[in-house]
Design a protein around this motif. Structure first.
Motif, PDB file in Angstrom:
ATOM      1  N   THR A  28      67.419  88.997 -17.744  1.00  0.00           N
ATOM      2  CA  THR A  28      67.615  90.194 -16.427  1.00  0.00           C
ATOM      3  C   THR A  28      66.031  89.758 -15.864  1.00  0.00           C
ATOM      4  OG1 THR A  28      67.116  91.670 -14.779  1.00  0.00           O
ATOM      5  CG2 THR A  28      65.660  91.945 -17.397  1.00  0.00           C
ATOM      6  N   VAL A  29      66.212  89.119 -14.395  1.00  0.00           N
ATOM      7  CA  VAL A  29      65.574  88.391 -13.200  1.00  0.00           C
ATOM      8  C   VAL A  29      64.720  89.578 -12.439  1.00  0.00           C
ATOM      9  CG1 VAL A  29      65.564  85.752 -14.956  1.00  0.00           C
ATOM     10  CG2 VAL A  29      66.749  87.089 -12.688  1.00  0.00           C
ATOM     11  N   TYR A  30      64.262  88.923 -11.301  1.00  0.00           N
ATOM     12  CA  TYR A  30      64.158  89.764 -10.523  1.00  0.00           C
ATOM     13  C   TYR A  30      63.607  89.043  -9.702  1.00  0.00           C
ATOM     14  CZ  TYR A  30      62.207  92.928  -7.134  1.00  0.00           C
ATOM     15  OH  TYR A  30      61.568  93.277  -6.031  1.00  0.00           O
ATOM     16  N   GLY A  36      68.603  84.358 -16.183  1.00  0.00           N
ATOM     17  CA  GLY A  36      67.273  84.469 -16.577  1.00  0.00           C
ATOM     18  C   GLY A  36      67.270  84.221 -18.775  1.00  0.00           C
TER      19      GLY A  36
END
Length: 206
Positions: free
Chosen positions: A127-129, A106
């Motif tokens: 970071t991504v979720y 990201g």
């Protein structure tokens, strides 16, 4: 040399209970890190050497947020070692390398938290979720000019072991190699495993 470990992320829905469990198991009392303004979370920290630490993160019950908590905390049952972070020399280049290897982390975004003594720490994060490869591919962090948390006199423990399993272990290892990250990955269910030792004993974080 590879990108060095920055921190492990041990997430929980019951922050007070998890801190008490860790302190009882290791004899190390985690230190309050601070609040993530607007995110509805707060953390407690344990040093894992001069440049790395364990982050125990959970809901900030006094300052909840309307948005979903990071790292899937709202969906947790109990606690879990959800992911980890590395600290590259150049976060932009590392993010490009990760994306080219198949792990899109990201955009790089600014974040901050306020320490108990009022100091604001700022950093940039990629970071991504949901996280690529179930969080076994680490996210990226750049502390810029902020003081690194591990340099603030934290209570310390020893990281004895750190490893992972994943059903696509070869693929994950290939991504890690391409991103210049070292972590043993064996075939199995997706998960991270860390063994942390203190003067009072040893605990396993899963």
């Amino acid at each position: 040399m590879g990108h060095p470990l920055d921190h492990l992320v041990f997430a929980t829905r019951d922050l007070a209970g998890t801190i008490a469990w860790f302190a009882g198991a290791t004899g190390v009392q985690p230190a309050e890190g601070g609040r993530h303004d607007g995110r509805g979370t707060r953390n407690y920290l344990v040093g894992l050497g001069p440049t790395a630490y364990l982050e125990i993160i959970g809901p900030d019950l006094e300052r909840p947020a309307s948005r979903a908590a990071p790292f899937g905390i709202d969906e947790l049952v109990g606690e879990r070692l959800v992911t980890w972070a590395v600290r590259p020399d150049d976060i932009e280049s590392a993010a490009v390398a990760a994306r080219a290897a198949g792990a899109d982390l990201g955009p790089i975004l600014p974040m901050s938290r306020t320490t108990p003594d009022g100091e604001v720490l700022s950093w940039r994060l990629a970071t991504v979720y949901p996280a690529p490869y179930d969080g076994i591919v680490p996210f990226l962090i750049d502390w810029g000019t902020s003081r690194h948390p591990a340099a603030s006199g934290l209570p310390t423990a020893e990281l004895v072991e750190f490893e992972a399993t994943h059903p696509r272990a070869d693929e994950v290892s290939a991504v890690l190699d391409a991103c210049d990250v070292s972590l043993p990955v064996a075939a199995g269910g997706a998960g991270l495993r860390a063994v942390v030792a203190g003067p009072g004993g040893t605990c396993v974080l899963l």
